[in-house]
Every structure is written in structure tokens, then in C-alpha cells.
Write an enzyme that holds these catalytic residues in place. Sequence first.
Site, short mmCIF file in Angstrom:
data_model
loop_
_atom_site.label_atom_id
_atom_site.label_comp_id
_atom_site.label_asym_id
_atom_site.label_seq_id
_atom_site.Cartn_x
_atom_site.Cartn_y
_atom_site.Cartn_z
N GLY A 48 157.84 25.43 97.26
CA GLY A 48 157.06 26.58 97.71
C GLY A 48 157.66 27.05 99.02
CB ILE A 89 160.25 28.68 94.63
CG1 ILE A 89 159.99 29.61 95.82
CG2 ILE A 89 161.66 28.82 94.11
CD1 ILE A 89 160.81 29.26 97.07
N GLY A 90 159.06 26.90 92.29
CA GLY A 90 159.29 26.01 91.15
C GLY A 90 158.66 26.52 89.87
CD GLU A 91 153.22 26.52 89.86
OE1 GLU A 91 152.53 27.53 89.65
OE2 GLU A 91 152.83 25.57 90.58
CG HIS A 99 154.33 19.16 99.73
ND1 HIS A 99 155.65 19.52 99.86
CD2 HIS A 99 153.62 20.17 100.27
CE1 HIS A 99 155.74 20.69 100.48
NE2 HIS A 99 154.51 21.10 100.75
CD GLU A 152 149.00 21.22 97.43
OE1 GLU A 152 149.40 22.39 97.46
OE2 GLU A 152 149.25 20.39 98.30
NE ARG A 176 158.03 22.96 108.02
CZ ARG A 176 157.12 22.81 107.06
NH1 ARG A 176 157.46 22.39 105.87
NH2 ARG A 176 155.85 23.04 107.32
NE ARG A 233 146.93 19.87 102.64
CZ ARG A 233 147.83 20.64 103.24
NH1 ARG A 233 147.46 21.79 103.74
NH2 ARG A 233 149.07 20.29 103.29
CG ASN A 291 143.88 23.30 103.28
OD1 ASN A 291 144.11 22.85 104.40
ND2 ASN A 291 144.84 23.68 102.46
#
Length: 402
Positions: free
Chosen positions: A211, A333-335, A180, A385, A242, A91, A7
Amino acid sequence: MLVLVVNAGSSSLKYQLIDMSNEQAVAKGIAERIGTDEAQLKHETTGKEKITRKGVMPDHQAAMKYVFEALTDADFGAISDVSEITAIGHRVVHGGEHFSGSVAINAEVTKVISDLSQLAPLHNPPNLMGIDAAVKLVPDAPQIAVFDTAFHQSIPSHAYIYALPYELYSEHGIRRYGFHGTSHKYVAARARKMLDARGLPSGCIVTCHIGNGVSFTAVKDGKSVDTSMGLTPVEGLVMGTRCGDLDPAIMPFLQKQFGYTAEDVDNLINKKSGLQGITGLGNDMRDIEDAAAAGNERALLALRIFCYRQRKYIGAFAAAMGGLDAIVFTAGIGEHSPLVREMTCEGLEFLGVKLNQEVNAECHTERDISTDDSRVRVLVVPTNEELAIARETARVVSGAAE
Ligand code: ADP
């Protein structure tokens, strides 16, 4: 089979060497501050000591040399020769309308990725430098490009065309592409497996990648049918720095009233907005949660704005799909933030969403966090990923269909 996942960013090069027999990383690391005097490589082979090496890395090819040296180092390495690497998966951020899946890299593919740099000036050029360096150093290994945009190529035109003069799309490619994609595809596939195994419906899923960057995707029958990010990753949800959705007329307003240049505006919406802009405290959700708990009003406001926008998108995507079977939370954040998950699901009871508060409060791994009687399942599925890119790479190399 060993797959090296690369990446490459503008000044960094992250990598993982993955053993596909057990899908575990045998080594990983990052070459950072490429092009500066402070360039260094951090490398870790599983079960061995972590190393940090200063290096002379004027460009990505020099950095890649350090990566291969570390991978084959007699003391700290994971392999004895680069020929042990079966394939290299890269990636690539933007595949435009040309790539709806992963492809083996050749001169033609490289040219298209290069042409697409116009749409992703910050990402595709460094991605190409990573490809170029790997091809030069390991010419015999197949090199595969895995695109962030590919999963979203199934989005129908009524969801990807902006209400601008049509020529901006037909002549200049200005449309929603989404990002994503590798993460959304990976967690959606995993969620469908989890639901199918329990005999539960899995046709309409909203995947929530939260994230530093935040994007949601409507996944109908396993395919992306809409996504929150657009031509660029700025559109949609509130992110670390953002802004997400805005009245577009704010831009000319800032230009006319305050003399903002295009660069100022770009900097504002990408780097100075979102959680950072609202709170003035930074972009790390942990700090914002702590500040809100300590009574900081703007931190609390930022959390409310962040989660309210997320709830609106879940509602919009449920409407877009004509149903909702599951909400899937993933990424940093989601996890790891029960508070964000709770505040996002608040008020969605009318859609059949019931969060199990106790399970949610302690969940940081793969789990169903909804109550037994919740009609919509709420899942946490950690994203990976690198593994997703490695799987794609192995699949393309073996010639298997998706
Ligand atoms: P990136 O988009 O850079 O890959 P990540 O997916 O790693 O980002 O997510 C980074 C975000 O996850 C940061 O805002 C960080 O504060 C947040 N995060 C990580 N752990 C927690 C936690 N335990 N509680 C709340 N937020 C967390």
C-alpha cells in the site's frame, strides 16, 4: 454481537461498527483534523445518507463523543444506545516483546503500551488517547488491544537481532519488530484456507502488503518467521515516501557533509524518499504508472526499483523458509496494480512462479492469478484490517483460544 473498531492516529480517529453475525460494517467514519479549528466528522451508516459535521474537537475524547453521537443519531445512526456495542477493539501499533497476541485492556496493559511509546513515538501515544477516550465514554464495554507487531513475535532471534552491539538489544530493545501484522496474519490465514481447500501445499507463503506502506512477511506453517520492516516501518521495501533498505552509513555522511540534523534525516527517509523521492511526482502509484506509460523515465525507473526490490525479498524469504508455495498480494497496490504484480513476479520462473497474464490483468478481488501449471500459486487476497481487529476482539471477549 456488535464490535466497534477504533484506529486512533495523531489527528484522526477512524472507526467501524461491525456486526459479527455477518461480519459486515453497519457504520463507519473518521474524525479528522482533531486539535484544529477545522475538525470534522465524516460518518456513514450502511444504507443511510453520508454526513459530514464540523465539530469542536480539541482532543480525542471530544472526537470520540462525536463518534458516539453519530452512531446513536436518530436519523443517521446505526444503534439507539452505546450499550448495544458488545466490545471495542483498538488498533495499537507497537506491542514490543510484551504482546504476542491481542489482550483485554486494563491499567497494567495501558502502562506497558505507554512505556513502549519510546519505540513508537508517533503511534502509541495517539493509540492510547483513543483507548482512554473510549474507556471514559463506554466504561462497561470490554476494550481489547490488537497489536501490529504481535503476529511477528514468532520470528526467531537470528532474524530479529541486528548485527549491532548486543547491549543495544538487551538494554534498549533495538531489534526487528515488524508491522502490518494484523494484515499479514489475516491474508495468510485466508490464503492457507484457499490452498488447503484445493489440497495444495501452504507451508511456505510470502505475504506482500503493498500500500502506501509496504512490507513482506515470510509465513511458515502459519507463523511469521521473518518480515521486511524492522525497529521502525522504514526498513525493507521501497514505499510511497519511505526509502526502505539503505546503506546506514549514508546517514552520518549526510550529517557530516551537508549538516543534516537527526530530524532532517528522519524527515528525508520517512517523507521525502520512496516513489515520491525518485520521481518527484508524488507517492500515488496510479500517477506513477500513468507517467511511466507516457514516457516519463524517472517514473519508469521508480517502478523498476520498486518491483526489483520486491522480487529480491521474495527470493530471500523463499531461501529463509527453504521453499515457496505461494505469493500473496494485498493492500491498495497489491490488490489493484496488475503491472506491479507482473513486474514483481518477472524473473521468478526459476522458483516455479508463472503468472496468468490475462487473469492478472483484470484481477482486483480474491483470486488465484497463476497458471494451472505454476508450481507456486500467486494469489490476490484483499486485506481487511478492521474485520481482522473485530474478529480478534470477539475472540478475546469470548475467551476462545487462537
Ligand atoms: P495505506 O497504506 O495508506 O492504507 P492503501 O493500501 O490504500 O494505502 O494503498 C494506497 C496505494 O494504492 C496508493 O499508492 C494508490 O495509488 C494505490 N492504488 C490504489 N488503486 C490502484 C490501482 N488501480 N492501480 C495502481 N495503484 C493503485
